[in-house]
Design a protein around this motif. Sequence first.
Motif, PDB file in Angstrom:
ATOM      1  N   ASN A   1       0.823  -1.214   0.000  1.00 31.41           N
ATOM      2  CA  ASN A   1       0.000   0.000   0.000  1.00 31.41           C
ATOM      3  C   ASN A   1       0.855   1.261   0.000  1.00 31.41           C
ATOM      4  N   LYS A   2       1.945   1.240   0.762  1.00 28.18           N
ATOM      5  CA  LYS A   2       2.839   2.388   0.811  1.00 28.18           C
ATOM      6  C   LYS A   2       3.521   2.600  -0.548  1.00 28.18           C
ATOM      7  N   LYS A   3       3.900   1.498  -1.195  1.00 25.39           N
ATOM      8  CA  LYS A   3       4.506   1.614  -2.521  1.00 25.39           C
ATOM      9  C   LYS A   3       3.524   2.221  -3.524  1.00 25.39           C
ATOM     10  N   ILE A   4       2.278   1.746  -3.471  1.00 20.75           N
ATOM     11  CA  ILE A   4       1.264   2.276  -4.389  1.00 20.75           C
ATOM     12  C   ILE A   4       1.036   3.763  -4.143  1.00 20.75           C
ATOM     13  N   LYS A   5       1.032   4.157  -2.866  1.00 23.17           N
ATOM     14  CA  LYS A   5       0.843   5.562  -2.525  1.00 23.17           C
ATOM     15  C   LYS A   5       1.987   6.410  -3.085  1.00 23.17           C
ATOM     16  N   LEU A   6       3.228   5.926  -2.896  1.00 23.41           N
ATOM     17  CA  LEU A   6       4.382   6.659  -3.407  1.00 23.41           C
ATOM     18  C   LEU A   6       4.357   6.734  -4.937  1.00 23.41           C
ATOM     19  N   LEU A   7       3.987   5.625  -5.581  1.00 21.60           N
ATOM     20  CA  LEU A   7       3.924   5.617  -7.042  1.00 21.60           C
ATOM     21  C   LEU A   7       2.837   6.552  -7.567  1.00 21.60           C
ATOM     22  N   ASN A   8       1.701   6.603  -6.871  1.00 19.84           N
ATOM     23  CA  ASN A   8       0.639   7.533  -7.265  1.00 19.84           C
ATOM     24  C   ASN A   8       1.101   8.984  -7.149  1.00 19.84           C
ATOM     25  N   GLU A   9       1.828   9.273  -6.069  1.00 14.07           N
ATOM     26  CA  GLU A   9       2.353  10.617  -5.909  1.00 14.07           C
ATOM     27  C   GLU A   9       3.342  10.954  -7.029  1.00 14.07           C
ATOM     28  N   MET A  10       4.168   9.968  -7.397  1.00 13.55           N
ATOM     29  CA  MET A  10       5.107  10.183  -8.501  1.00 13.55           C
ATOM     30  C   MET A  10       4.360  10.422  -9.807  1.00 13.55           C
ATOM     31  N   ARG A  11       3.279   9.679 -10.032  1.00 16.75           N
ATOM     32  CA  ARG A  11       2.502   9.866 -11.261  1.00 16.75           C
ATOM     33  C   ARG A  11       1.857  11.244 -11.302  1.00 16.75           C
ATOM     34  N   GLU A  12       1.304  11.681 -10.158  1.00 19.61           N
ATOM     35  CA  GLU A  12       0.686  13.003 -10.103  1.00 19.61           C
ATOM     36  C   GLU A  12       1.719  14.104 -10.377  1.00 19.61           C
ATOM     37  N   ASP A  13       2.898  13.974  -9.752  1.00 22.55           N
ATOM     38  CA  ASP A  13       3.938  14.974  -9.991  1.00 22.55           C
ATOM     39  C   ASP A  13       4.410  14.950 -11.440  1.00 22.55           C
ATOM     40  N   SER A  14       4.490  13.767 -12.028  1.00 20.72           N
ATOM     41  CA  SER A  14       4.909  13.661 -13.430  1.00 20.72           C
ATOM     42  C   SER A  14       3.876  14.297 -14.349  1.00 20.72           C
ATOM     43  N   GLU A  15       2.587  14.063 -14.078  1.00 23.20           N
ATOM     44  CA  GLU A  15       1.541  14.682 -14.885  1.00 23.20           C
ATOM     45  C   GLU A  15       1.614  16.201 -14.777  1.00 23.20           C
ATOM     46  N   TRP A  16       1.863  16.688 -13.551  1.00 16.32           N
ATOM     47  CA  TRP A  16       1.973  18.129 -13.354  1.00 16.32           C
ATOM     48  C   TRP A  16       3.163  18.688 -14.142  1.00 16.32           C
ATOM     49  N   LEU A  17       4.285  17.969 -14.119  1.00 18.62           N
ATOM     50  CA  LEU A  17       5.465  18.406 -14.861  1.00 18.62           C
ATOM     51  C   LEU A  17       5.204  18.421 -16.359  1.00 18.62           C
ATOM     52  N   ILE A  18       4.454  17.441 -16.851  1.00 16.64           N
ATOM     53  CA  ILE A  18       4.112  17.398 -18.277  1.00 16.64           C
ATOM     54  C   ILE A  18       3.287  18.629 -18.657  1.00 16.64           C
ATOM     55  N   ARG A  19       2.302  18.990 -17.817  1.00 19.49           N
ATOM     56  CA  ARG A  19       1.483  20.162 -18.097  1.00 19.49           C
ATOM     57  C   ARG A  19       2.325  21.434 -18.052  1.00 19.49           C
ATOM     58  N   MET A  20       3.269  21.494 -17.121  1.00 11.68           N
ATOM     59  CA  MET A  20       4.164  22.641 -17.044  1.00 11.68           C
ATOM     60  C   MET A  20       4.984  22.787 -18.331  1.00 11.68           C
ATOM     61  N   VAL A  21       5.519  21.674 -18.824  1.00 18.42           N
ATOM     62  CA  VAL A  21       6.305  21.716 -20.059  1.00 18.42           C
ATOM     63  C   VAL A  21       5.419  22.132 -21.238  1.00 18.42           C
ATOM     64  N   GLU A  22       4.192  21.647 -21.278  1.00 14.91           N
ATOM     65  CA  GLU A  22       3.267  22.053 -22.341  1.00 14.91           C
ATOM     66  C   GLU A  22       3.041  23.555 -22.308  1.00 14.91           C
ATOM     67  N   ASN A  23       2.871  24.104 -21.106  1.00 15.16           N
ATOM     68  CA  ASN A  23       2.688  25.545 -20.971  1.00 15.16           C
ATOM     69  C   ASN A  23       3.902  26.315 -21.469  1.00 15.16           C
ATOM     70  N   LEU A  24       5.082  25.846 -21.083  1.00 17.76           N
ATOM     71  CA  LEU A  24       6.307  26.520 -21.503  1.00 17.76           C
ATOM     72  C   LEU A  24       6.485  26.457 -23.014  1.00 17.76           C
ATOM     73  N   LEU A  25       6.167  25.313 -23.609  1.00 17.62           N
ATOM     74  CA  LEU A  25       6.265  25.191 -25.069  1.00 17.62           C
ATOM     75  C   LEU A  25       5.294  26.139 -25.763  1.00 17.62           C
ATOM     76  N   SER A  26       4.114  26.310 -25.178  1.00 23.20           N
ATOM     77  CA  SER A  26       3.151  27.245 -25.753  1.00 23.20           C
ATOM     78  C   SER A  26       3.671  28.667 -25.703  1.00 23.20           C
ATOM     79  N   VAL A  27       4.290  29.046 -24.575  1.00 22.46           N
ATOM     80  CA  VAL A  27       4.834  30.398 -24.452  1.00 22.46           C
ATOM     81  C   VAL A  27       5.921  30.646 -25.479  1.00 22.46           C
ATOM     82  N   THR A  28       6.861  29.710 -25.610  1.00 21.81           N
ATOM     83  CA  THR A  28       7.969  29.896 -26.553  1.00 21.81           C
ATOM     84  C   THR A  28       7.468  29.884 -27.989  1.00 21.81           C
ATOM     85  N   ARG A  29       6.467  29.083 -28.288  1.00 25.02           N
ATOM     86  CA  ARG A  29       5.935  29.047 -29.650  1.00 25.02           C
ATOM     87  C   ARG A  29       5.235  30.364 -29.992  1.00 25.02           C
TER      88      ARG A  29
END
Length: 355
Positions: free
Chosen positions: A163-191
């Motif tokens: 359960n602890k592993k799943i919790k940590l992995l979920n947190e990693m997935r959420e942070d990764s999704e957030w980072l992906i959205r951040m990169v999308e935003n930055l690419l939009s600004v530069t474009r």
Amino acid sequence: MKKIKFKKYIFRDLCLTLFILAFAFLLNLLMQTIFDTRSLIPMIFVLGVFLISLKTQGYFFGISASIISVLLVNYAFTYPYFAIDLISPECVMSAIVMLVVAIMTGALTTKIKEQEKIKAETEKERMRANLLRAVSHDLRTPLTSVYGSCSAIIENYEEIDKNKKIKLLNEMREDSEWLIRMVENLLSVTRLDSENVKIKKTPTVLEELIDSVLVKFKKRCPEFEIEVNIPEDFLSIPMDPMLIEQVIINILENSVHHAKGMTTLSLTVTTDSANAYFTISDDGCGIDPAIIDSLFSGYFNSDTSADSSRNNMGIGLSVCAAIIKAHDGEISVKNIKPHGAEFSFSLKLEVQHEQ
């Protein structure tokens, strides 16, 4: 592209020069015919040379206009009429005065344009520096979280239960999704920051746009409901639908992350004869007045924000401002009473020809 742009400016300046000279010539003919006076003729041509030097690029058109004006005055308005006499004192003085006016005005205009260009470049560099500081701050927390979770799992794999592993992995997935959205935003600004990029507007059905936004938002924030109010009539708006979706989702997610105490989140669309107005409002804690003026600049002091753990508020809203500006629209934000914040942006209902 730059060559085409240069030719466009040359053609525009040529047309402007010919128009002003023709207008000055016809005005002088009219004054000479009606009022039987020639005393203002040189002044009108001097004014024309001044306007041409002021509105055209460089010195060429201003100096050319001064020479042509001297010839016109000498040929059509100075005795002997309809003959060129370049040795008369009036002709020489007119030529000197107009050349001085053209050179001084051209020099002044060129200097002002150079200063404006330097100012614009300075402002752009300042915005880039602010964006870089904001990115550095906003990326540090999720990257640290992902690194910490990975290290915890690797170093304590046998000791950590499932359960602890799943919790940590979920947190990693959420942070990764957030980072992906951040990169999308930055690419939009530069474009959008590139001068060669043009927004391609296509007629987009409002109801389909809102449905797509709601589906994507529901996946990211399933615990929040949005009150939607849109016109019942069929409405098609020229836009880049993917970019406008990004604007709406960015604002909605900012409300979720930063509007403490929020119980209601609404999306309203209204229209008039020329524009469609999108309004996103919440009943949360509102926005600190200290940062509200710099909210769309891409950087502010994150310590004053409602939630500093994932402070992508400045980045997301700077992206929104860039996208709406590229659509020739306007975006604004204000606090509403008794509490909450309201974001608004407008889109034109008709496609501009130059777009």
